[in-house]
Design a protein around this motif. Sequence first.
Motif, PDB file in Angstrom:
ATOM      1  N   LYS A  50      36.794 128.587   9.674  1.00  9.44           N
ATOM      2  CA  LYS A  50      36.967 127.435   8.783  1.00  9.44           C
ATOM      3  C   LYS A  50      38.193 126.628   9.201  1.00  9.44           C
ATOM      4  N   PRO A  51      38.317 125.393   8.730  1.00  4.23           N
ATOM      5  CA  PRO A  51      39.393 124.512   9.198  1.00  4.23           C
ATOM      6  C   PRO A  51      40.801 125.095   9.113  1.00  4.23           C
ATOM      7  N   GLU A  52      41.117 125.767   8.004  1.00  2.73           N
ATOM      8  CA  GLU A  52      42.486 126.268   7.858  1.00  2.73           C
ATOM      9  C   GLU A  52      42.832 127.346   8.882  1.00  2.73           C
ATOM     10  N   ASP A  53      41.822 127.936   9.536  1.00  2.00           N
ATOM     11  CA  ASP A  53      42.081 128.984  10.519  1.00  2.00           C
ATOM     12  C   ASP A  53      42.765 128.461  11.777  1.00  2.00           C
ATOM     13  N   VAL A  54      42.661 127.161  12.057  1.00  2.00           N
ATOM     14  CA  VAL A  54      43.280 126.625  13.281  1.00  2.00           C
ATOM     15  C   VAL A  54      44.632 125.976  13.013  1.00  2.00           C
ATOM     16  N   SER A  55      45.063 125.928  11.764  1.00  2.00           N
ATOM     17  CA  SER A  55      46.337 125.303  11.439  1.00  2.00           C
ATOM     18  C   SER A  55      47.486 125.985  12.186  1.00  2.00           C
ATOM     19  N   GLY A  56      48.258 125.189  12.919  1.00  2.00           N
ATOM     20  CA  GLY A  56      49.396 125.713  13.660  1.00  2.00           C
ATOM     21  C   GLY A  56      49.064 126.315  15.010  1.00  2.00           C
ATOM     22  N   LEU A  57      47.783 126.343  15.379  1.00  5.37           N
ATOM     23  CA  LEU A  57      47.382 126.948  16.648  1.00  5.37           C
ATOM     24  C   LEU A  57      47.290 125.911  17.767  1.00  5.37           C
ATOM     25  N   GLN A  58      47.633 126.334  18.967  1.00  6.81           N
ATOM     26  CA  GLN A  58      47.425 125.513  20.162  1.00  6.81           C
ATOM     27  C   GLN A  58      45.975 125.718  20.595  1.00  6.81           C
ATOM     28  N   THR A  59      45.198 124.656  20.550  1.00  5.20           N
ATOM     29  CA  THR A  59      43.749 124.787  20.685  1.00  5.20           C
ATOM     30  C   THR A  59      43.187 123.862  21.759  1.00  5.20           C
ATOM     31  N   ARG A  60      42.180 124.360  22.467  1.00  8.98           N
ATOM     32  CA  ARG A  60      41.434 123.532  23.420  1.00  8.98           C
ATOM     33  C   ARG A  60      40.089 123.197  22.794  1.00  8.98           C
ATOM     34  N   ALA A  61      39.709 121.924  22.839  1.00  9.80           N
ATOM     35  CA  ALA A  61      38.433 121.502  22.281  1.00  9.80           C
ATOM     36  C   ALA A  61      37.587 120.830  23.354  1.00  9.80           C
ATOM     37  N   ALA A  62      36.279 120.877  23.162  1.00  6.92           N
ATOM     38  CA  ALA A  62      35.353 120.237  24.107  1.00  6.92           C
ATOM     39  C   ALA A  62      35.020 118.843  23.605  1.00  6.92           C
ATOM     40  N   GLY A  63      35.750 117.854  24.083  1.00  6.85           N
ATOM     41  CA  GLY A  63      35.447 116.479  23.723  1.00  6.85           C
ATOM     42  C   GLY A  63      36.451 115.866  22.759  1.00  6.85           C
ATOM     43  N   LYS A  64      36.597 114.546  22.863  1.00  2.00           N
ATOM     44  CA  LYS A  64      37.558 113.798  22.071  1.00  2.00           C
ATOM     45  C   LYS A  64      37.302 113.937  20.570  1.00  2.00           C
ATOM     46  N   SER A  65      36.048 113.912  20.160  1.00  2.00           N
ATOM     47  CA  SER A  65      35.725 113.999  18.729  1.00  2.00           C
ATOM     48  C   SER A  65      36.176 115.321  18.133  1.00  2.00           C
ATOM     49  N   PHE A  66      36.010 116.394  18.915  1.00  2.00           N
ATOM     50  CA  PHE A  66      36.457 117.698  18.431  1.00  2.00           C
ATOM     51  C   PHE A  66      37.977 117.757  18.362  1.00  2.00           C
ATOM     52  N   GLU A  67      38.638 117.157  19.312  1.00  3.55           N
ATOM     53  CA  GLU A  67      40.099 117.113  19.276  1.00  3.55           C
ATOM     54  C   GLU A  67      40.583 116.388  18.027  1.00  3.55           C
ATOM     55  N   GLN A  68      39.949 115.272  17.690  1.00  4.30           N
ATOM     56  CA  GLN A  68      40.331 114.516  16.497  1.00  4.30           C
ATOM     57  C   GLN A  68      40.170 115.362  15.238  1.00  4.30           C
ATOM     58  N   MET A  69      39.073 116.087  15.151  1.00  2.77           N
ATOM     59  CA  MET A  69      38.825 116.925  13.977  1.00  2.77           C
ATOM     60  C   MET A  69      39.842 118.064  13.887  1.00  2.77           C
ATOM     61  N   LEU A  70      40.120 118.721  15.016  1.00  2.73           N
ATOM     62  CA  LEU A  70      41.037 119.861  15.000  1.00  2.73           C
ATOM     63  C   LEU A  70      42.459 119.437  14.673  1.00  2.73           C
ATOM     64  N   VAL A  71      42.861 118.262  15.152  1.00  5.01           N
ATOM     65  CA  VAL A  71      44.180 117.726  14.782  1.00  5.01           C
ATOM     66  C   VAL A  71      44.221 117.513  13.273  1.00  5.01           C
ATOM     67  N   GLY A  72      43.127 117.042  12.717  1.00  6.30           N
ATOM     68  CA  GLY A  72      43.050 116.859  11.271  1.00  6.30           C
ATOM     69  C   GLY A  72      43.182 118.163  10.493  1.00  6.30           C
ATOM     70  N   ALA A  73      42.844 119.279  11.154  1.00  5.86           N
ATOM     71  CA  ALA A  73      42.961 120.599  10.526  1.00  5.86           C
ATOM     72  C   ALA A  73      44.331 121.224  10.746  1.00  5.86           C
ATOM     73  N   GLY A  74      45.217 120.516  11.476  1.00  9.34           N
ATOM     74  CA  GLY A  74      46.566 121.027  11.685  1.00  9.34           C
ATOM     75  C   GLY A  74      46.792 121.725  13.010  1.00  9.34           C
ATOM     76  N   ALA A  75      45.817 121.626  13.923  1.00  9.26           N
ATOM     77  CA  ALA A  75      45.970 122.254  15.233  1.00  9.26           C
ATOM     78  C   ALA A  75      46.713 121.328  16.190  1.00  9.26           C
ATOM     79  N   SER A  76      47.315 121.919  17.202  1.00  8.38           N
ATOM     80  CA  SER A  76      47.855 121.158  18.325  1.00  8.38           C
ATOM     81  C   SER A  76      46.847 121.259  19.457  1.00  8.38           C
ATOM     82  N   ILE A  77      46.698 120.195  20.243  1.00  8.72           N
ATOM     83  CA  ILE A  77      45.656 120.150  21.266  1.00  8.72           C
ATOM     84  C   ILE A  77      46.241 120.291  22.668  1.00  8.72           C
ATOM     85  N   ALA A  78      45.613 121.147  23.452  1.00  9.85           N
ATOM     86  CA  ALA A  78      45.899 121.259  24.877  1.00  9.85           C
ATOM     87  C   ALA A  78      44.606 120.912  25.608  1.00  9.85           C
TER      88      ALA A  78
END
Length: 327
Positions: A154-182
């Motif tokens: 769920k979204p709160e599980d990625v809060s504060g995590l350095q995360t890799r996403a597949a595609g710009k749209s996923f990066e936008q969503m994960l940033v919204g959940a509090g993740a940092s993107i690599a």
Amino acid sequence: MKSPLLTATALVAMMSAQAAQATELRLSHQWSTQDIRHNVAQMVADEVAAADVDLAIKIFPSKSLFKPREQYKPLSRGQLDMTVFPLSYAGGQRPAFNLTLMPGLVKNHDHAARLSDSPFMEELKTEMAEDDVMVLVNGYLAGGFVGKDKCITKPEDVSGLQTRAAGKSFEQMLVGAGASIASMASSEIYSAMQTGVLDAANTSSSSFVSYRIFEQVSCYTPAGDVALWFLYQPLLMNKSTFDGLDGAQQEALLAAAEKAEAFYLKEAKIQDAASVEVFREAGVEIAEMTPSDFDAWRALAQETAYKSFVESVPNGQSLLDMALSVE
């Protein structure tokens, strides 16, 4: 003066030589010959060959003819006849295509099949036709999440995590959940996990297995009854090339495509299940995304990725509404 017999013999020989020269189509893709997408292409080639309509398809796998993201333009210009291609790669040329890699837009493989046969996809195919491109075989592949130290459902599980996403749209969503993107290629996930650069990652089931990510993570959330990550990866063809074939050749191609599409859907489901077994055998915990988890992600996507798409694409809201209306 040439004898009538010699002239007739030469004519027969010439006609036989012409008949032996079947039309050859060139099909390009980026994957290995063990990949499901190559198997789809090979099935079409084999079925067309078996139809005996003087049509052959030569496959160029492993990005041996064109680079992965550089196939749509040559296809549209008639420099390439066919390709298996993630349509979102052409999102820079046709922004509407970015909807084919959008978090939460597709729930599962059966839903993906309904999307492929919907007015939404017809709109995208209309845009492809403007580029002299047509779809022969529809197909979506799914993916999931991995966590180095925890499960991601769920979204709160990625809060504060350095995360890799597949595609710009996923990066936008994960940033919204509090993740940092690599940002990185899926081939770099393993080393990034190993060196502590990444805490979590999102990509396709096949990439998780082929890059042995199970050696670096403690939990895997695969595509199951619901999944966030789906990417439309059809077999495309230059429309003028198709129109230039004779009726028997066109019929053979369409019959082969119908068979390959059913195979694609079946094997995509099998691939997801097989990835679970690989991770489980490696001692990785298997988590499950529930429908309520999926709904929470989609709500977040609507505030982030969907919002950005609508604001940047002139007919974005209409296309998004059409996609979301497919049950």
